[in-house]
Design an enzyme around this catalytic site. Structure first.
Site, PDB file in Angstrom:
ATOM      1  N   ALA A 212      37.452  39.754  40.964  1.00  0.00           N
ATOM      2  CA  ALA A 212      36.349  40.708  40.866  1.00  0.00           C
ATOM      3  C   ALA A 212      36.147  41.088  39.402  1.00  0.00           C
ATOM      4  O   ALA A 212      36.952  40.734  38.543  1.00  0.00           O
ATOM      5  CB  ALA A 212      36.669  41.964  41.679  1.00  0.00           C
ATOM      6  N   LYS A 213      35.081  41.751  39.143  1.00  0.00           N
ATOM      7  CA  LYS A 213      34.858  42.345  37.821  1.00  0.00           C
ATOM      8  C   LYS A 213      33.839  43.460  37.986  1.00  0.00           C
ATOM      9  O   LYS A 213      33.019  43.427  38.909  1.00  0.00           O
ATOM     10  CB  LYS A 213      34.313  41.293  36.837  1.00  0.00           C
ATOM     11  CG  LYS A 213      34.631  41.595  35.394  1.00  0.00           C
ATOM     12  CD  LYS A 213      36.073  41.248  35.049  1.00  0.00           C
ATOM     13  CE  LYS A 213      36.434  41.592  33.640  1.00  0.00           C
ATOM     14  NZ  LYS A 213      37.777  41.102  33.300  1.00  0.00           N
TER      15      LYS A 213
END
Ligand code: NAD
Length: 435
Positions: free
Chosen positions: A124-125
């Site tokens: 994720a980011k």
């Protein structure tokens, strides 16, 4: 000593426009490597389509009361790229240059990075488009809490676990953890990593990425039959990753001949005293003015005649323009994406051994994983235990990638992508497609 939760003055850095003048679109650059590896793996078309798309992209408006009483509305993004192997893991950045495209690329990157070292996380980011330099601590706290509330349905120790990234730090993680915990009515330490040690952070996290770079560089030297003693090293970027890598490689007997930061670098063929440079930077906030060597530019540093080059600052610094002139035998990619896809082929042709970013700088996420494990178990490890387990994971990751690169006669980057993609694909095959 309790952790200082004030943002250090140098923790929030001026956004540097140059670094965003990408030679390539970040998502497409990453995906060109993905495509090559998927092709070599003969990935079935259905899975190819699945792995080429982010699972979830969330965009939230974050109205924030500013100190002057006015309301500003910031845009926050969180992308979960793939969670088949476990909770999504990835940092949150505060920066004016955050875009959905870049956050998606970085989320995909995290997916492959976790898989290459076999950490049971997805990728994720997150990012908030803001200029943290112009914001007070109070404004940053209110924005962080509002952003957290906006993405709270995705967050959780079992679903999505953020960490610090550009212009965020352990203080921001403490705010996220507190906001999440308030909503849950109990303290949930494992919802973020990179926290202060006093509230569930892990010993050894600060040094983890540099330590991981040191472990894989040692492996690469051994693989190429080179000795540690006297090996010459140039390091671009002297922040968390670069300075720790320099310090640890020097302790292993390497000669650190050049280091640099955003202001330029210093070169001393006889070897720099790394602790002395660290001390200088601690007091002067920059390498500029350090006199025990000659000044060089960041561009010159990359072209030095050294055994090991560690780009540990920015993306896209090794390009088609300078790759042909690089003289290092090994490149250890401490930074994310320092080499453009176009430069890969040139480095390969020159026989330069590249330890790719998704492997080289995976030490950070590995100790983040250890932090999450410790939080969930409520039992905290000594720094020696953390470092020993980090070494085991990094060395195994390096050897797994090397083995695959030999089997398929491909370079280390392609092998690293092949390993990651095959691990994620295997889980998808085992789980099946829910329809
Ligand atoms: P940092 O902010 O601590 O240090 C960055 C360093 O790069 C500083 O010395 C800065 O002066 C220098 N720099 C900035 N602009 C520069 C320029 N134009 N030319 C040369 N040097 C420049 O950051 P960090 O945490 O050390 O991260 C460095 C890189 O490593 C980034 O690409 C980051 O994404 C990546 N990375 C970091 C971690 C981590 O745990 N910190 C983990 C994985 C990857």
């Amino acid at each position: 000593m309790p952790t200082d939760l004030r943002l250090p003055t140098n923790a929030i850095v001026q956004p540097d426009k140059d670094r965003f003048l990408h030679e390539e679109n970040p998502f497409e650059a990453m995906m060109s490597r993905f495509d090559r590896a998927a092709d070599l793996l003969d990935l079935e078309p259905g899975l190819y389509k699945v792995l080429r798309k982010p699972e979830k992209q969330i965009i939230v408006a974050c109205p924030t009361m500013m100190d002057n009483g006015e309301i500003e509305v910031f845009t926050g993004i969180r992308v979960l790229y793939n969670t088949s192997r476990g909770p999504a893991k990835g940092g949150i950045r505060f920066d004016m240059n955050v875009t959905l495209d870049e956050v998606t690329a970085l989320a995909a990157w995290m997916t492959w990075k976790c898989a290459v070292v076999n950490v049971p996380f997805g990728g994720a980011k997150g990012g908030v488009i803001c200029d943290p330099l112009r914001m007070s601590a109070g404004e940053l706290e209110r924005l962080t809490r509002r952003y957290t509330a906006g993405i709270i349905n995705t967050l959780g120790p079992d679903s999505d676990v953020p960490a610090p990234d550009v212009n965020t730090n352990e203080r921001v993680m403490a705010w996220i953890m507190d906001t999440y915990s308030m909503h849950k009515n109990h303290t949930v330490t494992a919802v973020v990593t990179g926290k202060p040690v006093e509230m569930g952070g892990s010993l050894g996290r600060r040094e983890a990425t540099g330590r991981g770079c040191m472990f894989v560089t040692k492996e690469a030297l051994a693989h190429l039959g080179m000795t540690l003693k006297g090996t010459t090293v140039a390091i671009q970027g002297f922040g968390n990753v670069g300075s720790v890598t320099a310090q640890l490689l020097a302790r292993e007997g390497c000669r650190i001949v050049a280091v640099s930061d955003r202001t330029g670098g210093v070169y001393n063929p006889a070897g720099l005293d790394v602790d002395d440079v660290i001390n200088w930077v601690k007091h002067h906030k920059t390498i500029e003015g350090y006199a025990k060597g000659e000044s060089i530019t960041n561009d010159e540093l990359l072209l030095l005649d050294v055994d090991v080059l560690v780009p540990a600052a920015l993306e896209n610094v090794i390009t088609t323009k300078n790759a042909g002139k690089i003289r290092a035998r090994i490149i250890c990619e401490g930074a994310n994406g320092p080499t453009t896809a176009g430069a890969d082929a040139i480095l390969e042709e020159k026989g330069i051994f590249v330890i790719p970013d998704i492997l080289a700088n995976a030490g950070g996420v590995t100790v983040s994983y250890f932090e999450w494990v410790q939080d969930r178990g409520g039992y905290f490890w000594s720094e020696d235990v953390v470092n020993d387990r980090l070494r085991d994971i990094m060395v195994r990751g390096f050897r797994d990638v090397l083995e695959l690169s030999r089997q398929h006669k491909v370079n280390m980057r392609t092998a690293a992508y092949m390993l990651s993609i095959s691990r994620v694909a295997t889980v998808h095959r085992l789980r099946g497609i829910y329809a």
